[in-house]
Write a protein that holds these residues in place. Structure first.
Motif, mmCIF file in Angstrom:
data_model
loop_
_atom_site.group_PDB
_atom_site.id
_atom_site.type_symbol
_atom_site.label_atom_id
_atom_site.label_comp_id
_atom_site.label_asym_id
_atom_site.label_seq_id
_atom_site.Cartn_x
_atom_site.Cartn_y
_atom_site.Cartn_z
ATOM 1 N N ILE A 17 0.967 -1.270 -0.176
ATOM 2 C CA ILE A 17 -0.161 0.309 -0.312
ATOM 3 C C ILE A 17 0.775 1.679 0.219
ATOM 4 C CG2 ILE A 17 -1.433 1.458 1.041
ATOM 5 C CD1 ILE A 17 -2.598 -1.512 0.309
ATOM 6 N N THR A 18 0.782 2.170 -0.866
ATOM 7 C CA THR A 18 1.659 3.381 -1.256
ATOM 8 C C THR A 18 0.922 4.437 0.143
ATOM 9 O OG1 THR A 18 0.141 4.393 -3.174
ATOM 10 C CG2 THR A 18 1.903 2.575 -2.948
ATOM 11 N N SER A 19 1.742 5.631 0.265
ATOM 12 C CA SER A 19 1.405 6.188 1.300
ATOM 13 C C SER A 19 1.483 7.409 1.009
ATOM 14 C CB SER A 19 1.385 6.334 2.620
ATOM 15 O OG SER A 19 2.930 6.126 2.790
ATOM 16 N N GLY A 20 1.224 8.573 1.243
ATOM 17 C CA GLY A 20 1.343 10.198 1.626
ATOM 18 C C GLY A 20 1.064 10.390 -0.021
ATOM 19 N N CYS A 21 1.854 11.015 -0.717
ATOM 20 C CA CYS A 21 1.816 11.947 -2.299
ATOM 21 C C CYS A 21 2.298 11.496 -3.321
ATOM 22 C CB CYS A 21 1.914 13.545 -2.215
ATOM 23 S SG CYS A 21 4.205 13.592 -2.155
ATOM 24 N N ALA A 22 3.316 10.314 -2.943
ATOM 25 C CA ALA A 22 3.181 9.868 -4.049
ATOM 26 C C ALA A 22 2.945 8.469 -5.217
ATOM 27 C CB ALA A 22 4.368 9.045 -3.491
ATOM 28 N N ARG A 23 2.286 8.746 -5.812
ATOM 29 C CA ARG A 23 1.428 7.805 -6.931
ATOM 30 C C ARG A 23 2.173 6.571 -7.298
ATOM 31 N NH1 ARG A 23 -0.001 9.698 -10.824
ATOM 32 N NH2 ARG A 23 -1.282 11.372 -10.580
ATOM 33 N N ASP A 100 -13.116 -6.731 2.702
ATOM 34 C CA ASP A 100 -11.914 -7.137 4.337
ATOM 35 C C ASP A 100 -10.713 -5.668 3.501
ATOM 36 O OD1 ASP A 100 -10.666 -7.849 6.296
ATOM 37 O OD2 ASP A 100 -9.915 -9.746 5.833
ATOM 38 N N TYR A 101 -11.092 -4.905 3.595
ATOM 39 C CA TYR A 101 -9.343 -3.610 3.526
ATOM 40 C C TYR A 101 -10.206 -2.305 3.832
ATOM 41 C CZ TYR A 101 -6.938 -0.295 0.588
ATOM 42 O OH TYR A 101 -6.142 0.374 0.213
ATOM 43 N N LYS A 102 -9.891 -1.595 4.385
ATOM 44 C CA LYS A 102 -9.229 -0.302 5.076
ATOM 45 C C LYS A 102 -9.017 1.065 4.258
ATOM 46 C CE LYS A 102 -10.932 0.206 9.686
ATOM 47 N NZ LYS A 102 -12.425 0.449 9.758
ATOM 48 N N ILE A 103 -9.993 1.395 3.990
ATOM 49 C CA ILE A 103 -10.047 2.860 3.893
ATOM 50 C C ILE A 103 -9.523 4.075 4.564
ATOM 51 C CG2 ILE A 103 -10.498 5.253 2.377
ATOM 52 C CD1 ILE A 103 -10.923 1.999 0.793
ATOM 53 N N ASP A 104 -8.171 4.159 4.490
ATOM 54 C CA ASP A 104 -7.428 4.707 5.872
ATOM 55 C C ASP A 104 -8.426 7.038 5.263
ATOM 56 O OD1 ASP A 104 -6.500 6.699 7.679
ATOM 57 O OD2 ASP A 104 -4.262 5.762 6.929
ATOM 58 N N TRP A 105 -9.172 6.774 5.794
ATOM 59 C CA TRP A 105 -10.268 7.927 5.258
ATOM 60 C C TRP A 105 -9.509 9.349 6.235
ATOM 61 C CZ3 TRP A 105 -13.286 7.890 1.574
ATOM 62 C CH2 TRP A 105 -13.967 6.334 1.255
ATOM 63 N N GLU A 106 -9.247 9.229 7.176
ATOM 64 C CA GLU A 106 -8.490 10.697 7.369
ATOM 65 C C GLU A 106 -7.518 10.538 6.718
ATOM 66 O OE1 GLU A 106 -8.594 9.708 11.771
ATOM 67 O OE2 GLU A 106 -6.589 11.925 11.786
ATOM 68 N N ASN A 107 -6.534 9.780 6.576
ATOM 69 C CA ASN A 107 -5.053 10.251 5.689
ATOM 70 C C ASN A 107 -5.917 10.523 4.455
ATOM 71 O OD1 ASN A 107 -2.880 9.931 4.849
ATOM 72 N ND2 ASN A 107 -2.180 8.235 4.477
ATOM 73 N N LEU A 108 -6.518 10.110 3.621
ATOM 74 C CA LEU A 108 -7.417 10.989 2.453
ATOM 75 C C LEU A 108 -6.949 12.136 2.285
ATOM 76 C CD1 LEU A 108 -9.734 8.157 0.540
ATOM 77 C CD2 LEU A 108 -7.058 8.964 0.427
ATOM 78 N N GLY A 109 -7.539 12.775 3.721
ATOM 79 C CA GLY A 109 -7.636 14.751 3.678
ATOM 80 C C GLY A 109 -9.343 14.575 2.729
ATOM 81 N N GLU A 110 -9.683 15.980 1.891
ATOM 82 C CA GLU A 110 -10.861 16.018 1.880
ATOM 83 C C GLU A 110 -10.328 16.101 0.066
ATOM 84 O OE1 GLU A 110 -10.900 20.510 1.986
ATOM 85 O OE2 GLU A 110 -11.271 20.333 4.649
ATOM 86 N N GLU A 111 -8.944 15.660 -0.897
ATOM 87 C CA GLU A 111 -8.806 15.565 -1.720
ATOM 88 C C GLU A 111 -8.306 14.300 -2.372
ATOM 89 O OE1 GLU A 111 -7.069 19.268 -2.551
ATOM 90 O OE2 GLU A 111 -8.556 20.163 -3.752
#
Ligand code: ZN
Ligand code: ZN
Length: 609
Positions: A17-23, A100-111
């Motif tokens: 799973i990637t995180s931060g801004c990098a795609r 069975d997969y958790k979306i990290d809504w908080e990390n996603l912010g508004e956009e």
């Protein structure tokens, strides 16, 4: 639903799973989600039963462009209806409870969004209000090759079968505020949303998830404490310059406690009256004359910057409003006389510092240009990046004295935006031609900026070549040749270019103009049987006609040019015809209507055009 669960678990075990801004999508070769097969829909789009307008609009956009690509209309259903085969699940859907997969809504912010593709589902889960819509454009643009170059010119690839490989991608834009301030772009809300710009001027509506709204966009001192209302009774509220308080072209005395109270009350009033706005500007007027009273001067000396007294005011306002308005922020400029970071003071967390690059050279990237202006600016960016948790930038990309003059700075856009992001800048305003359509290559400029502001790692050369190819069609190769030509002189380290550069700038040579004429003749020829594209080429050519006319006019004060250069009258005629036909109404930022310019040229040439 069980099969879905199993397949996801297997797939997810393999994902990084990637995180931060990098795609960085993780791919599993071999698995595909088929959206359309041979022109027939293979899935449904599912939206939450009670979804926000931008998620509903996201489903409509996805349906619309898939249909445009393949002819197939994917049905849209809500998550209140039972699962019917394979699905593209949008937004905060009840469907996700069974996966069975958790979306990290908080990390996603508004956009930000999480795009998850398995062979059975596509999940586009974005933060609210804009994340899911941006995720849909991520699928269409990044993965399926759709492009929205201008409000009217797009590239929507045709394919009978549409499929996505299995992947898991998280993208959170590194810039929370993205404003390509080019009229050719911001006038169209759909174009802005599709290119994922969210700035104040973008004509975005609720269905697009709205935008970052300012109240009092800039230079608000006079509006906050009007000299007409207060100066006569309270001259001490305003700038002391050379020992005297001044009423005209004044600033505020930022350390005066009564001024601070007045500003606080006015800002609170603005905040109550404009709940839709997020950012409130408390910023200096657009001239010098900062206050030199003993108290302001002492603080400026102690902080080694005129930002000292200004930040004293701004921080006081920020502290006074934060409890009642925790989600609103105060914006101020670090501009000209206030640009240097203060020595010990620090902006409050609810303060945005908007640092302006107005003095700089834009022919070369900030970091590699040898001019003093750029070296000083780089130092200030570095300084602010260390003491400010919300640093935004007001940047410039055209000549404001001559909108049409060749302004070769396409090659510095990416390095400059990346430089800002590297220094913790989280918002960028790119001031471009904004009072008229069709300044020099403005459609391209708007597109390139929008792409880079959304994703600073975007391949700028790809953006330029794809744009030119689509917008100029068969004339594209000549336009590329022209762009290369005008960017050549500034490869020299010593030829700099500020934002007031004109037709006599060193970056333009007589030989360049000659070659440009030949290139434009060929470009026009190449699309001679395509009136729409021919017109675009002619609009691009306005730059060269303008430059040639202005260079001649400035040389030729005794009006002999008409006889010396018989092409000048026909050149001027064609210039105004094309400008008028295409709504080019201004040739510079202020007091520069094309109608007035026409009179100037008519007088010079001694003829009516
Ligand atoms: Zn003062
Ligand atoms: Zn330079």
């Amino acid at each position: 639903m069980q099969f879905l669960k199993n397949s996801l678990i297997i797939l997810l075990a393999l994902f990084v799973i990637t995180s931060g801004c990098a795609r960085k999508p993780s791919l599993i070769m071999g698995d595909y989600f088929i959206i359309v097969k041979n022109g027939t829909p293979q899935c449904s789009i599912v939206i939450p039963e009670n979804c926000i307008p931008s998620v509903k609009y996201a489903s409509e956009e996805l349906q619309k462009f898939i249909k445009e690509m393949s002819g197939a209309e994917i049905p849209i259903i809500t998550d209140a209806s039972p699962v019917q085969g394979k699905e593209i699940i949008l937004g905060k859907s009840k469907r996700l409870e069974n996966i069975d997969y958790k979306i990290d809504w908080e990390n996603l912010g508004e956009e930000g969004y999480n795009l998850l593709v398995t062979k059975d589902n596509i999940i586009i889960a974005g933060g609210e209000p804009r994340g899911t819509l941006y995720g849909v454009y991520g699928v269409l643009d990044d993965h399926l090759g759709c492009r929205w170059f201008t409000p009217t010119v797009s590239r929507i690839p045709k394919m009978e079968t549409i499929a996505l490989p299995a992947l898991n991608e998280i993208f959170i834009p590194p810039l929370e505020y993205r404003e390509p301030f080019t009229m050719d772009g911001f006038i169209d809300g759909d174009w802005c949303a599709r290119n994922r710009a969210n700035g104040n001027t973008c004509r975005l509506e609720e269905k697009h998830g709205s935008k970052i709204i300012y109240y009092g966009f800039v230079h608000t001192f006079d509006a906050l404490v009007p000299p007409e209302k207060y100066f006569d009774t309270h001259p001490e509220y305003f700038s002391m310059v050379d020992g005297k308080r001044i009423k005209e072209r004044t600033q505020l005395c930022c350390t005066n406690e009564e001024v601070i109270q007045l500003v606080i009350e006015e800002v609170k009033k603005w905040m109550r009256e404009h709940p839709e706005a997020k950012v409130f500007s408390v910023s200096q007027n657009d001239w010098y004359n900062f206050c030199q009273c003993p108290k302001c001067s002492a603080l400026a000396t102690a902080e080694d910057s005129q930002m000292g007294p200004l930040l004293y005011l701004v921080n006081s306002v920020a502290r006074a409003v934060r409890d009642e308005f925790p989600d609103k922020v105060i914006d101020t400029l670090a501009y000209q006389w206030s640009r240097k970071p203060p020595k010990t003071m620090r902006p409050e967390p609810n303060v945005i510092i908007r640092l302006c690059s107005i003095e700089c050279c834009f022919a070369h990237p900030f970091e590699s240009c040898v001019s003093k202006q750029n070296r000083d600016f780089v130092k200030d960016v570095e300084g602010w990046s260390q003491i400010c948790n919300r640093l935004w930038v007001w940047d410039y990309v055209t000549s404001f004295s001559h909108y049409l003059v060749p302004f070769p700075n396409l090659e510095v856009r990416a390095p400059n935006i990346r430089f800002f992001v590297k220094h913790n800048v989280t918002g960028i305003f790119e001031q471009d031609t904004y009072t008229t359509l069709h300044g020099e290559f403005n459609e391209l400029s708007a597109y390139l900026n929008a792409k880079l502001l959304w994703d600073p790692a975007y391949d700028d050369k790809l953006a330029i070549t794809e744009f030119v190819d689509a917008f100029y069609e068969d004339a594209g190769p000549y336009i590329m040749e022209y762009l290369k030509l005008i960017h050549k002189p500034t490869q020299k380290r010593e030829i700099h270019m500020n934002i007031w550069v004109g037709p006599n700038g060193k970056h333009i040579t007589p030989d360049m103009l000659k070659q440009a004429e030949i290139i434009f003749d060929k470009a026009e020829n190449a699309v001679a049987d395509n009136p729409e594209v021919l017109e675009r080429v002619k609009v691009a050519r306005l730059s060269i006609d303008y430059t040639i006319m202005e260079r001649a006019r400035k040389r030729d004060t005794d009006m002999k040019m008409k006889n010396e250069d018989p092409t000048m009258v026909s050149r001027a005629k064609r210039f105004f015809e094309i400008a008028e036909r295409n709504n080019v109404t201004q040739y510079r930022e202020s007091n520069g209507s094309i109608a007035d310019y026409k009179k100037i040229i008519e007088e010079w040439l001694g003829t009516t055009l």
